[in-house]
Motif scaffolding. Structure first.
Motif, short mmCIF file in Angstrom:
data_model
loop_
_atom_site.label_atom_id
_atom_site.label_comp_id
_atom_site.label_asym_id
_atom_site.label_seq_id
_atom_site.Cartn_x
_atom_site.Cartn_y
_atom_site.Cartn_z
N THR A 17 17.08 33.95 -5.06
CA THR A 17 18.28 33.57 -4.34
C THR A 17 18.48 34.46 -3.12
N PHE A 18 18.30 35.77 -3.31
CA PHE A 18 18.45 36.70 -2.18
C PHE A 18 17.41 36.42 -1.09
N ARG A 19 16.20 36.01 -1.48
CA ARG A 19 15.18 35.67 -0.47
C ARG A 19 15.66 34.47 0.36
N VAL A 20 16.21 33.47 -0.31
CA VAL A 20 16.71 32.30 0.41
C VAL A 20 17.83 32.70 1.35
N LEU A 21 18.73 33.56 0.89
CA LEU A 21 19.88 33.96 1.70
C LEU A 21 19.54 35.07 2.70
N GLY A 22 18.31 35.56 2.65
CA GLY A 22 17.89 36.61 3.57
C GLY A 22 17.67 36.11 4.99
N GLU A 23 17.73 34.82 5.19
CA GLU A 23 17.57 34.22 6.51
C GLU A 23 18.97 34.11 7.14
N PRO A 24 19.24 34.81 8.24
CA PRO A 24 20.59 34.82 8.82
C PRO A 24 21.16 33.43 9.11
N VAL A 25 20.33 32.51 9.58
CA VAL A 25 20.86 31.18 9.90
C VAL A 25 21.36 30.47 8.65
N ARG A 26 20.78 30.75 7.50
CA ARG A 26 21.25 30.14 6.26
C ARG A 26 22.62 30.69 5.88
N LEU A 27 22.84 31.96 6.13
CA LEU A 27 24.17 32.53 5.89
C LEU A 27 25.19 31.91 6.84
N GLN A 28 24.80 31.68 8.08
CA GLN A 28 25.69 31.01 9.03
C GLN A 28 26.01 29.60 8.56
N MET A 29 25.01 28.89 8.04
CA MET A 29 25.25 27.54 7.54
C MET A 29 26.23 27.55 6.38
N LEU A 30 26.04 28.47 5.44
CA LEU A 30 26.97 28.58 4.31
C LEU A 30 28.37 28.85 4.81
N ASN A 31 28.49 29.72 5.80
CA ASN A 31 29.80 30.04 6.37
C ASN A 31 30.44 28.81 6.99
N LEU A 32 29.66 28.04 7.75
CA LEU A 32 30.20 26.84 8.38
C LEU A 32 30.63 25.80 7.35
N ILE A 33 29.86 25.65 6.29
CA ILE A 33 30.23 24.70 5.24
C ILE A 33 31.51 25.16 4.55
N ALA A 34 31.56 26.43 4.20
CA ALA A 34 32.73 26.97 3.49
C ALA A 34 33.99 26.90 4.35
N ALA A 35 33.85 26.94 5.66
CA ALA A 35 35.00 26.93 6.56
C ALA A 35 35.60 25.54 6.76
N GLN A 36 34.90 24.51 6.32
CA GLN A 36 35.41 23.16 6.48
C GLN A 36 36.56 22.91 5.50
N PRO A 37 37.61 22.24 5.93
CA PRO A 37 38.72 21.95 5.02
C PRO A 37 38.26 21.20 3.77
N SER A 38 37.28 20.32 3.93
CA SER A 38 36.76 19.53 2.80
C SER A 38 35.71 20.29 2.00
N LYS A 39 35.29 21.48 2.49
CA LYS A 39 34.23 22.29 1.87
C LYS A 39 32.90 21.55 1.83
N GLU A 40 32.71 20.61 2.74
CA GLU A 40 31.44 19.91 2.87
C GLU A 40 31.21 19.63 4.34
N VAL A 41 29.95 19.37 4.67
CA VAL A 41 29.61 19.07 6.06
C VAL A 41 28.42 18.13 6.09
#
Length: 93
Positions: A17-41
């Protein structure tokens, strides 16, 4: 802080899991998804904010989905992604 001892299987799973999340753009994607009012994108909504091509966005979403961090739902021609929060809770981390 981690609580208790990790089993070898738990450690292997967390390391993957940490290897998958070790890519900065993936953390940005998670952040963008989590920031949506619907929690989906919709996958189509991530390319422009990240400055990436649609194939690159799709690749990263696929990696996170295969790692069990995201669930996806096809709606017509679009695919929507949601974070699986229970997969991001690491033994009290």
């Amino acid at each position: 802080m981690l609580t208790g001892r990790l089993t070898p299987d738990e450690a292997t799973h967390l390391a993957a899991t940490f290897r998958v999340l070790g890519e900065p753009v993936r953390l940005q994607m998670l952040n963008l998804i989590a920031a949506q009012p619907s929690k989906e994108v919709c996958a189509c909504e991530l390319a422009a904010p990240l400055g990436l091509s649609q194939p690159t966005v799709s690749h990263h979403l696929k990696v996170m989905h295969e790692a069990g961090l995201l669930e996806r739902e096809r709606r017509g021609t679009w695919i929507y992604y949601r974070i699986l929060p229970e997969k991001l809770y690491f033994a009290g981390v």
